[in-house]
Every structure is written in C-alpha cells, then in structure tokens.
Write an enzyme that holds these catalytic residues in place. Structure first.
Site, PDB file in Angstrom:
ATOM      1  N   ASP A  51       1.019  -1.298  -0.090  1.00 15.92           N
ATOM      2  CA  ASP A  51      -0.086   0.045   0.009  1.00 15.92           C
ATOM      3  C   ASP A  51       0.925   1.269  -0.009  1.00 15.92           C
ATOM      4  O   ASP A  51       0.322   2.385  -0.648  1.00 15.92           O
ATOM      5  CB  ASP A  51      -0.966   0.077   1.424  1.00 15.92           C
ATOM      6  CG  ASP A  51      -2.062  -1.230   1.248  1.00 15.92           C
ATOM      7  OD1 ASP A  51      -1.955  -1.770   0.363  1.00 15.92           O
ATOM      8  OD2 ASP A  51      -2.842  -1.139   2.104  1.00 15.92           O
ATOM      9  N   CYS A 104      -1.306   1.962 -13.153  1.00 13.80           N
ATOM     10  CA  CYS A 104      -1.357   1.738 -11.911  1.00 13.80           C
ATOM     11  C   CYS A 104      -2.603   2.480 -11.307  1.00 13.80           C
ATOM     12  O   CYS A 104      -3.839   2.149 -11.958  1.00 13.80           O
ATOM     13  CB  CYS A 104      -0.099   2.331 -11.149  1.00 13.80           C
ATOM     14  SG  CYS A 104       0.594   4.156 -11.685  1.00 13.80           S
ATOM     15  N   ALA A 114      -2.734   6.301 -10.751  1.00  8.61           N
ATOM     16  CA  ALA A 114      -2.810   7.572 -11.516  1.00  8.61           C
ATOM     17  C   ALA A 114      -1.856   7.427 -12.892  1.00  8.61           C
ATOM     18  O   ALA A 114      -2.105   8.179 -13.670  1.00  8.61           O
ATOM     19  CB  ALA A 114      -1.740   8.463 -10.605  1.00  8.61           C
ATOM     20  N   GLY A 115      -1.266   6.269 -13.157  1.00 11.91           N
ATOM     21  CA  GLY A 115      -0.598   6.195 -14.391  1.00 11.91           C
ATOM     22  C   GLY A 115       0.849   6.948 -14.386  1.00 11.91           C
ATOM     23  O   GLY A 115       1.209   6.971 -15.588  1.00 11.91           O
ATOM     24  N   GLY A 119       3.474   6.732 -11.286  1.00 13.64           N
ATOM     25  CA  GLY A 119       4.575   6.448 -10.420  1.00 13.64           C
ATOM     26  C   GLY A 119       4.811   5.020 -10.589  1.00 13.64           C
ATOM     27  O   GLY A 119       6.042   4.702 -11.131  1.00 13.64           O
ATOM     28  N   ARG A 120       4.080   4.092 -10.148  1.00 14.13           N
ATOM     29  CA  ARG A 120       4.428   2.448 -10.415  1.00 14.13           C
ATOM     30  C   ARG A 120       4.817   2.277 -11.953  1.00 14.13           C
ATOM     31  O   ARG A 120       5.726   1.585 -12.610  1.00 14.13           O
ATOM     32  CB  ARG A 120       3.408   1.659  -9.814  1.00 14.13           C
ATOM     33  CG  ARG A 120       3.450   1.675  -8.479  1.00 14.13           C
ATOM     34  CD  ARG A 120       2.199   0.612  -7.747  1.00 14.13           C
ATOM     35  NE  ARG A 120       1.740   1.306  -6.613  1.00 14.13           N
ATOM     36  CZ  ARG A 120       0.896   0.583  -5.929  1.00 14.13           C
ATOM     37  NH1 ARG A 120       0.399  -0.482  -6.275  1.00 14.13           N
ATOM     38  NH2 ARG A 120       0.613   0.963  -4.497  1.00 14.13           N
ATOM     39  N   GLN A 138       7.165   8.793  -9.775  1.00 14.29           N
ATOM     40  CA  GLN A 138       6.684   9.838  -8.914  1.00 14.29           C
ATOM     41  C   GLN A 138       7.301  10.311  -7.620  1.00 14.29           C
ATOM     42  O   GLN A 138       7.499  11.357  -7.196  1.00 14.29           O
ATOM     43  CB  GLN A 138       5.055   9.661  -8.365  1.00 14.29           C
ATOM     44  CG  GLN A 138       4.163  10.635  -7.937  1.00 14.29           C
ATOM     45  CD  GLN A 138       3.022  10.088  -7.532  1.00 14.29           C
ATOM     46  OE1 GLN A 138       2.639   9.095  -7.626  1.00 14.29           O
ATOM     47  NE2 GLN A 138       2.115  11.042  -7.361  1.00 14.29           N
TER      48      GLN A 138
END
Length: 420
Positions: free
Chosen positions: A323, A353, A355-356, A358-359, A397
C-alpha cells in the site's frame, strides 16, 4: 556498459494509497490532487473507431455463475483470508473513485474452473536470469564497472540529487484537452493529466482518455508504451477502445483494485468464464487465468460488436506492491517485467497503476534497462526518466520509487556476475 546519473532518499507517500474521504462529491474540487512532484515528443499515430459513450452492464451477471474471492494476502493492516463480494457494483461518481472507502487491500480474483496453466515457476525463474547476448571477459568487465558506479551513487546519495534535478526541471507542456469541462470527470486526479502533444486520441474525433504515448530511445532503439491511469467506472469502455485501436496485446496492471481501503482501479474485465463483460461496442471474454504468488495472468478475447473482429489481450496484474512504499523484494517484480516483455507481440504495451505515473514509470524504466542489459547496451536511468517526463508529467513519482529503479537494476547486475 555505462550507467545512470544522480538522487536522495526518504519515504514519500504517493498516489498508490493516501487519499482521504471527500465530503462533497458534487464539486470538481473534490477530485484529489498530487501535492507532490509533477511534470511531447515524437508524433503519434492516429486511429480509427469513433468514441461514443458506452454503457457497462455487469449487473446482468447472475450470481450463480461465479463467486469473487480475494485470494491475495493483504499487505496492509487488515488481513482477512477471503472476502466474498456479492453486492452490486457501486455507481460512478463525480469525483475520483479513489475517494471511496472500499474495504481491505486485496486483489479481486475470480474463483474459476477449467483453466490451463499458462506459465510455470521454472519458466519465470529462467526469465529472471537476465543475461547479455555476449558475455565474454570484456562484457563482464563492463558490467563490473557499471555496478561499481551504481553502488557508489547509492552510497553517496547521488541518486537523490538526480531525482531533485528532475523535479526542478521545467517542462512546459499544455493540458488543454484534459482540462476541458467535458473531460474533467474522466480524470482520476485533477492534476495528473496527459500533455496535449502526447495524449492518446480515441477514434476519428480524437476523443479524450487520460493516457499518454511514451517513446523511450536507448542505444538507438525505441521502446513504445501507453501509460494510463487505472480506469474509472465511467471510462472502462474508453479503455478497451484504446487497447483495440492501438492493437495492444499486453496490459500491465501494477495495482490492486483496492488498497488501504481505497478503490484504486475499477474492475474493467469479466469476472466469469461463463459470462462476458458486455459494453456498448465491445464484448470482453475471459478465456483463461492463472494466479501466481505475486501476479495474476488473465487471457481475454475482445470482440468489436460492429465487425465481429476479435482481439487477444493478456493482462498481467502485479499484486505484491505494498500500500505504501516499494516491494521489499525485487525478485518478484523482475520476473513480472520479464514475463510482460516476453508476452508483448503487437502495439504499444499498455501500462497502468492508479494515477499512471508512479509504479507505471518504474515499470517502463526498468523494462528499458533490462532490454539494454540483454543487448549489451549502455543505459542511463536519469535520462530514461527524463524522457518519460517529457511525455507524461511526473513519471516515477517519488524519491522512493526512483531509488527502487536503481535497487532492482543493482540486484540484476549482482546476480549476473555470479553466473558462470
């Protein structure tokens, strides 16, 4: 093999799990913003198929055809071994669904039968053994030099300085399409929008979806992706239209539907082998699936109703990203990325992910580096991230995610030097 450039460290919460409950869902102000680090390039191709508002009809599925269970052990506070969901899907909202409290952090996995194994653990172990095409004494020396440089960067906190330099870099870009009143409700976060110059257009009318074309050039080769937010209930139809129009055969999903009691991505695929997901223009069939310890493979056939054309899509959902923070072990993510690369055949790989950025950014960066290692090419992590940020604001991010890019590459290089 040369290396990357600079950075700094301290855990930072990112979109993947930190939103509070909105009090007034009738105003745009309730859409969450990043309060974090934010930020065009090649001309992108155009596509077909007009985008029209499509209706989701999951409610037509009778409960006796399937049972949803959460097979994935929770990585957050609560840890129920199973959660059976039998209620109707919650309606779409004016603000981001990430504002909705939704129960424990779990990956929704259907309890199905009559499925065939898609990949073995042995095959995944083999894929994780990343080895250059040429592995002679000269190349081993180059790898040792690269490893030494990366380790020195990590020890000196140069990586954090790199990240700070990326944050301070001014990347002027316009977000006019995402800010149009008719499109605002299609955004999960009000300040995570695609640049106009690289956004993915839908249909002949170039309708809006919060997605960006990402082209990364390394060692003379271009790697092509679509980076997008996790679909909202109201954008599921647009998401599948984008996948088909771009002829993409792989979707990499790096989030669970629910994390920390917050909805991070709506369930945009069918939950039964017996019943397809019926959309206005598309019918999505779940043909096979496999639940692994750290990711789930789902095989879909997506049929365009107007033409009867069928398109095969493989979705890979990574379920072991905690998380908060980054995975404790890089090994599972290495296998996941390598399997996604092996599975990719057509179109840009679609990666999302919540928001598209970060990961999703971590996935893209590490995938390019792994390909460079295999091809005996040099790589520069800072340059790769800089290229991504020129095409979608805020890719990779947080400082923690940026450091994880280095950590996972270091692990691969160290293992590589132990090979005979």
């Amino acid at each position: 093999m040369s290396s990357p450039r600079d950075f700094r460290a301290e855990p930072v919460n990112d979109y993947e799990g930190n939103d509070s409950e909105a009090e007034d869902l009738n105003f745009r102000e309730t859409l969450p913003s990043s309060s974090q680090e934010n930020t065009p390039r090649s001309k992108v191709f155009e596509n077909k198929v007009n985008s029209e508002k499509v209706k989701l009809s999951l409610r037509n599925f009778p409960h006796n055809d399937y049972e949803d269970v959460f097979e994935e052990p929770s990585e957050s506070g609560s840890d129920p071994s199973m959660w059976t969901a039998r209620g109707p899907f919650r309606r779409d909202r004016w603000s981001s669904e990430d504002e909705e409290a939704a129960g424990p952090s779990q990956a929704l996995s259907p309890l199905l039968s009559d499925t065939r194994k898609i990949v073995s653990e042995g095959e995944l172990d083999q894929l994780a053994q990343i080895r250059p095409l040429i592995f002679n004494f000269h190349e081993q020396t180059a790898i040792k030099d690269c490893l030494k440089i990366l380790e020195e960067k990590t020890a000196a906190y140069d990586i954090m300085q790199e990240f700070m330099a990326l944050e301070l870099k001014n990347l002027p870009g316009e977000f006019n399409s995402g800010n149009q009143p008719s499109n605002r409700e299609k955004n999960r976060y009000r300040d995570i929008l695609p640049y106009d110059s690289t956004r993915v257009p839908l249909g002949k009318s170039k309708d809006y979806i919060n997605a960006s074309y990402i082209r990364i050039v390394n060692c003379g080769e271009e790697y092509f992706y679509i980076a997008t937010q996790g679909p909202l209930l109201s954008t599921i139809d647009d998401f599948w239209q984008m996948v088909l129009e771009n002829n993409s055969n792989v979707i990499a999903m790096i989030t669970r539907e629910i994390e920390g009691g917050i909805i991070k991505c709506y369930h945009y695929w069918p939950i039964s082998l017996k019943k397809p997901l019926e959309l206005k223009h598309f019918r999505v069939f779940l043909e096979n699936y496999q639940i692994l310890q750290y990711f789930i493979i789902r095989m879909f056939q997506v049929v365009e109703k107007s033409t009867g054309t069928s398109h095969s899509v493989k979705q890979l959902q990574f379920t072991k990203w905690p998380d908060h923070g980054t995975p404790a072990s890089a090994d599972s993510f290495i296998k996941y990325i390598r399997y996604a690369r092996k599975s990719h055949l057509t179109g840009p790989m679609v990666v999302h992910c919540s928001a598209g950025i970060g990961r999703t950014g971590v996935f893209l960066c590490v995938d390019v580096v792994f390909c460079a290692i295999v091809k005996n090419c040099s790589f520069n992590i800072m340059d790769i991230v800089a290229q991504m940020r020129e095409q979608r604001s805020g890719m990779v991010q947080t400082k923690e995610q940026y450091h994880f890019c280095y950590d996972i590459v270091l692990e691969v290089l160290r293992k590589l030097l132990t090979l005979d």
